[in-house]
Design a protein around this motif. Structure first.
Motif, short mmCIF file in Angstrom:
data_model
loop_
_atom_site.label_atom_id
_atom_site.label_comp_id
_atom_site.label_asym_id
_atom_site.label_seq_id
_atom_site.Cartn_x
_atom_site.Cartn_y
_atom_site.Cartn_z
N CYS A 35 -2.50 4.83 5.50
CA CYS A 35 -2.24 5.80 6.56
C CYS A 35 -0.75 6.00 6.80
O CYS A 35 -0.30 7.09 7.15
CB CYS A 35 -2.97 5.39 7.84
SG CYS A 35 -4.77 5.34 7.60
N THR A 41 -0.23 10.96 9.35
CA THR A 41 -0.83 9.83 10.07
C THR A 41 0.10 8.64 10.22
O THR A 41 -0.28 7.62 10.79
CB THR A 41 -2.13 9.37 9.36
OG1 THR A 41 -1.83 9.00 8.02
CG2 THR A 41 -3.18 10.48 9.38
N CYS A 70 -7.30 7.55 11.05
CA CYS A 70 -7.19 7.31 9.61
C CYS A 70 -7.65 5.89 9.26
O CYS A 70 -8.46 5.69 8.34
CB CYS A 70 -5.75 7.54 9.16
SG CYS A 70 -5.45 7.19 7.40
#
Length: 137
Positions: A35, A41, A70
């Motif tokens: 992520c 993210t 995520c």
């Protein structure tokens, strides 16, 4: 005899699904790293540390919602539609909470579908942090 074979296969399947704390920690770190590699993210590592150290009571880092979502989806704590995967989350909580009588209460508080998938992910992480029911990554 057939029953013994079926029982042995069931026990083997359950054992294979159960992860150690170290394996959970490794998976959480891998999800976090994945992520972090996506600009949509990623979060500031220092802000995350400060927030984690505050037990979720401090200022949440910018972009923490998409980051939590995520990670949650990568770990399958939330399904593709954003709904909580309660069975898997219960396994993870059980791995970190010594007192089994507290697991269902924590699960009932943490595994709640909110108004959207980001709010659900944020609730999962904040709640697990509050109950010390997850490992650091």
């Amino acid at each position: 005899m057939k029953y013994l074979i079926v029982l042995a296969l069931c026990l083997a399947a359950v054992t294979a699904v159960t992860l150690t704390k170290e394996e959970i920690k490794e998976r959480l770190k891998a999800a976090h790293d994945k992520c972090q590699a996506d600009s949509h993210t990623a979060v500031d590592e220092e802000e995350v540390k400060v927030f984690r150290d505050s037990k979720g009571k401090g200022q949440a880092p910018a972009n923490i919602g998409p980051h939590n979502l995520c990670i949650s989806k990568t770990l399958k704590w939330q399904n593709a539609d954003g709904k909580v995967n309660k069975e898997l989350l219960k396994e993870r909580i059980t791995a970190h909470i010594e007192d089994a009588s507290k697991v269902d209460g924590i699960l009932n508080e943490c595994a709640v579908d909110k108004e959207n998938e980001v709010a659900t992910a944020n609730n999962i992480f904040k709640c697990l942090l509050k109950h010390h029911a997850t490992v650091d990554h």
